[in-house]
Design a protein around this motif. Structure first.
Motif, PDB file in Angstrom:
ATOM      1  N   SER A   1      32.412  76.028  84.347  1.00  0.00           N
ATOM      2  CA  SER A   1      31.947  74.794  83.708  1.00  0.00           C
ATOM      3  C   SER A   1      31.638  73.723  84.739  1.00  0.00           C
ATOM      4  N   LEU A   2      32.459  73.602  85.765  1.00  0.00           N
ATOM      5  CA  LEU A   2      32.192  72.621  86.806  1.00  0.00           C
ATOM      6  C   LEU A   2      30.904  72.969  87.537  1.00  0.00           C
ATOM      7  N   PHE A   3      30.689  74.248  87.836  1.00  0.00           N
ATOM      8  CA  PHE A   3      29.459  74.689  88.488  1.00  0.00           C
ATOM      9  C   PHE A   3      28.261  74.370  87.603  1.00  0.00           C
ATOM     10  N   GLN A   4      28.375  74.650  86.295  1.00  0.00           N
ATOM     11  CA  GLN A   4      27.280  74.359  85.376  1.00  0.00           C
ATOM     12  C   GLN A   4      27.024  72.856  85.307  1.00  0.00           C
ATOM     13  N   SER A   5      28.076  72.047  85.365  1.00  0.00           N
ATOM     14  CA  SER A   5      27.918  70.589  85.348  1.00  0.00           C
ATOM     15  C   SER A   5      27.150  70.106  86.572  1.00  0.00           C
ATOM     16  N   ILE A   6      27.439  70.692  87.725  1.00  0.00           N
ATOM     17  CA  ILE A   6      26.733  70.309  88.949  1.00  0.00           C
ATOM     18  C   ILE A   6      25.251  70.654  88.836  1.00  0.00           C
ATOM     19  N   ILE A   7      24.942  71.844  88.338  1.00  0.00           N
ATOM     20  CA  ILE A   7      23.542  72.255  88.159  1.00  0.00           C
ATOM     21  C   ILE A   7      22.849  71.318  87.174  1.00  0.00           C
ATOM     22  N   LEU A   8      23.522  70.984  86.054  1.00  0.00           N
ATOM     23  CA  LEU A   8      22.957  70.073  85.071  1.00  0.00           C
ATOM     24  C   LEU A   8      22.720  68.695  85.696  1.00  0.00           C
ATOM     25  N   PHE A   9      23.669  68.232  86.490  1.00  0.00           N
ATOM     26  CA  PHE A   9      23.538  66.953  87.178  1.00  0.00           C
ATOM     27  C   PHE A   9      22.296  66.948  88.062  1.00  0.00           C
ATOM     28  N   LEU A  10      22.106  67.980  88.867  1.00  0.00           N
ATOM     29  CA  LEU A  10      20.956  68.039  89.764  1.00  0.00           C
ATOM     30  C   LEU A  10      19.650  68.062  88.987  1.00  0.00           C
ATOM     31  N   PHE A  11      19.629  68.807  87.879  1.00  0.00           N
ATOM     32  CA  PHE A  11      18.433  68.865  87.046  1.00  0.00           C
ATOM     33  C   PHE A  11      18.135  67.504  86.431  1.00  0.00           C
ATOM     34  N   LEU A  12      19.157  66.879  85.816  1.00  0.00           N
ATOM     35  CA  LEU A  12      18.953  65.591  85.166  1.00  0.00           C
ATOM     36  C   LEU A  12      18.614  64.503  86.165  1.00  0.00           C
ATOM     37  N   ASN A  13      19.165  64.602  87.366  1.00  0.00           N
ATOM     38  CA  ASN A  13      18.843  63.621  88.395  1.00  0.00           C
ATOM     39  C   ASN A  13      17.351  63.698  88.729  1.00  0.00           C
ATOM     40  N   GLY A  14      16.818  64.894  88.839  1.00  0.00           N
ATOM     41  CA  GLY A  14      15.392  65.060  89.099  1.00  0.00           C
ATOM     42  C   GLY A  14      14.551  64.522  87.960  1.00  0.00           C
ATOM     43  N   VAL A  15      14.999  64.743  86.721  1.00  0.00           N
ATOM     44  CA  VAL A  15      14.291  64.211  85.564  1.00  0.00           C
ATOM     45  C   VAL A  15      14.374  62.691  85.568  1.00  0.00           C
ATOM     46  N   GLY A  16      15.567  62.148  85.879  1.00  0.00           N
ATOM     47  CA  GLY A  16      15.764  60.700  85.869  1.00  0.00           C
ATOM     48  C   GLY A  16      14.895  59.990  86.883  1.00  0.00           C
ATOM     49  N   ILE A  17      14.715  60.564  88.031  1.00  0.00           N
ATOM     50  CA  ILE A  17      13.895  59.930  89.062  1.00  0.00           C
ATOM     51  C   ILE A  17      12.444  59.852  88.619  1.00  0.00           C
ATOM     52  N   SER A  18      11.991  60.845  87.854  1.00  0.00           N
ATOM     53  CA  SER A  18      10.598  60.872  87.462  1.00  0.00           C
ATOM     54  C   SER A  18      10.314  59.976  86.258  1.00  0.00           C
ATOM     55  N   GLN A  19      11.364  59.477  85.582  1.00  0.00           N
ATOM     56  CA  GLN A  19      11.145  58.649  84.411  1.00  0.00           C
ATOM     57  C   GLN A  19      11.001  57.188  84.802  1.00  0.00           C
ATOM     58  N   GLU A  20      10.240  56.475  84.039  1.00  0.00           N
ATOM     59  CA  GLU A  20      10.050  55.044  84.264  1.00  0.00           C
ATOM     60  C   GLU A  20      11.185  54.292  83.589  1.00  0.00           C
ATOM     61  N   GLU A  21      11.796  53.375  84.296  1.00  0.00           N
ATOM     62  CA  GLU A  21      12.883  52.563  83.760  1.00  0.00           C
ATOM     63  C   GLU A  21      12.356  51.202  83.363  1.00  0.00           C
ATOM     64  N   SER A  22      12.856  50.693  82.238  1.00  0.00           N
ATOM     65  CA  SER A  22      12.393  49.395  81.784  1.00  0.00           C
ATOM     66  C   SER A  22      12.899  48.270  82.679  1.00  0.00           C
ATOM     67  N   ASN A  23      14.112  48.392  83.267  1.00  0.00           N
ATOM     68  CA  ASN A  23      14.625  47.310  84.097  1.00  0.00           C
ATOM     69  C   ASN A  23      14.540  47.617  85.593  1.00  0.00           C
ATOM     70  N   GLY A  24      14.063  48.776  85.980  1.00  0.00           N
ATOM     71  CA  GLY A  24      13.892  49.110  87.380  1.00  0.00           C
ATOM     72  C   GLY A  24      15.164  49.514  88.105  1.00  0.00           C
ATOM     73  N   LYS A  25      16.325  49.466  87.444  1.00  0.00           N
ATOM     74  CA  LYS A  25      17.591  49.836  88.069  1.00  0.00           C
ATOM     75  C   LYS A  25      17.755  51.356  87.957  1.00  0.00           C
ATOM     76  N   SER A  26      18.081  52.004  89.088  1.00  0.00           N
ATOM     77  CA  SER A  26      18.159  53.466  89.061  1.00  0.00           C
ATOM     78  C   SER A  26      19.534  54.025  89.408  1.00  0.00           C
ATOM     79  N   PHE A  27      20.396  53.220  90.040  1.00  0.00           N
ATOM     80  CA  PHE A  27      21.738  53.700  90.351  1.00  0.00           C
ATOM     81  C   PHE A  27      22.681  52.505  90.460  1.00  0.00           C
ATOM     82  N   GLY A  28      23.977  52.806  90.511  1.00  0.00           N
ATOM     83  CA  GLY A  28      24.952  51.734  90.596  1.00  0.00           C
ATOM     84  C   GLY A  28      26.232  52.199  91.250  1.00  0.00           C
TER      85      GLY A  28
END
Length: 177
Positions: free
Chosen positions: A8-35
């Motif tokens: 499950s931890l391994f799958q979470s890491i893979i999901l994180f990497l996938f979603l991170n790639g998706v998140g970078i390609s999406q346009e944010e309304s406030n321009g904030k991308s990390f914290g």
């Protein structure tokens, strides 16, 4: 059971990497991308690095460290995902967490035996709310339902090699960049 949590931890890491790639390609309304977040729970202080997936959610790697010279070192590593139910100043959310807790005891003086490290696994669900003072700063609270599997040598949850279910609560503050 331990193999399940490692998988499950391994799958979470893979999901994180996938979603991170998706998140970078999406346009944010406030321009904030990390914290960076400071999270307090039951005397434990963790640092989280939330990555904005969209205005509907974040995924955040988390790390905690506590070291006591005569006792040992306790490290927590994990991932938290929050999925917001609306896009307003107060954002209620649902989410989940997965992580490991590693305790490495200090070697006792005069002993030739190295103490064994223990690794406990945690998975949980959370619900709460995050209040945005502005687009770059928020604070929040979450309620949790967690399940943990203890190492055979662990006394962390008082149930070596057992499964524990408990509730928890956390408060956090986040600065977004």
């Amino acid at each position: 059971m331990r193999s399940f949590f490692r998988l499950s931890l391994f799958q979470s890491i893979i999901l994180f990497l996938f979603l991170n790639g998706v998140g970078i390609s999406q346009e944010e309304s406030n321009g904030k991308s990390f914290g960076i977040s400071a999270l307090v729970q039951d005397g434990q202080f963790d640092i989280m690095l939330p990555l904005v997936i969209s205005n509907k959610g974040i995924i955040a790697p988390a790390i905690g460290l506590a070291s006591v010279s005569d006792a040992g070192t306790d490290i927590s590593l994990g991932f938290v995902g929050r999925f917001y139910l609306n896009d307003s100043k107060v954002k209620p959310f649902l989410g989940g967490r997965a992580g490991i807790l590693i305790f490495s005891p200090s070697k006792q003086e005069g002993s030739s035996i190295d103490p064994e490290s223990t690794t406990d696994f945690i998975i949980g669900f959370l619900a709460g709310g995050e209040y945005f003072l502005d687009e770059g700063f928020s604070f929040g609270v979450e309620a949790q339902l967690n399940a943990s599997v203890s190492d055979k040598n662990s006394s962390r949850f008082g149930n070596p090699e057992g499964v524990n279910v408990n509730t928890g609560a956390a408060v956090f503050a986040t600065v977004y960049f």
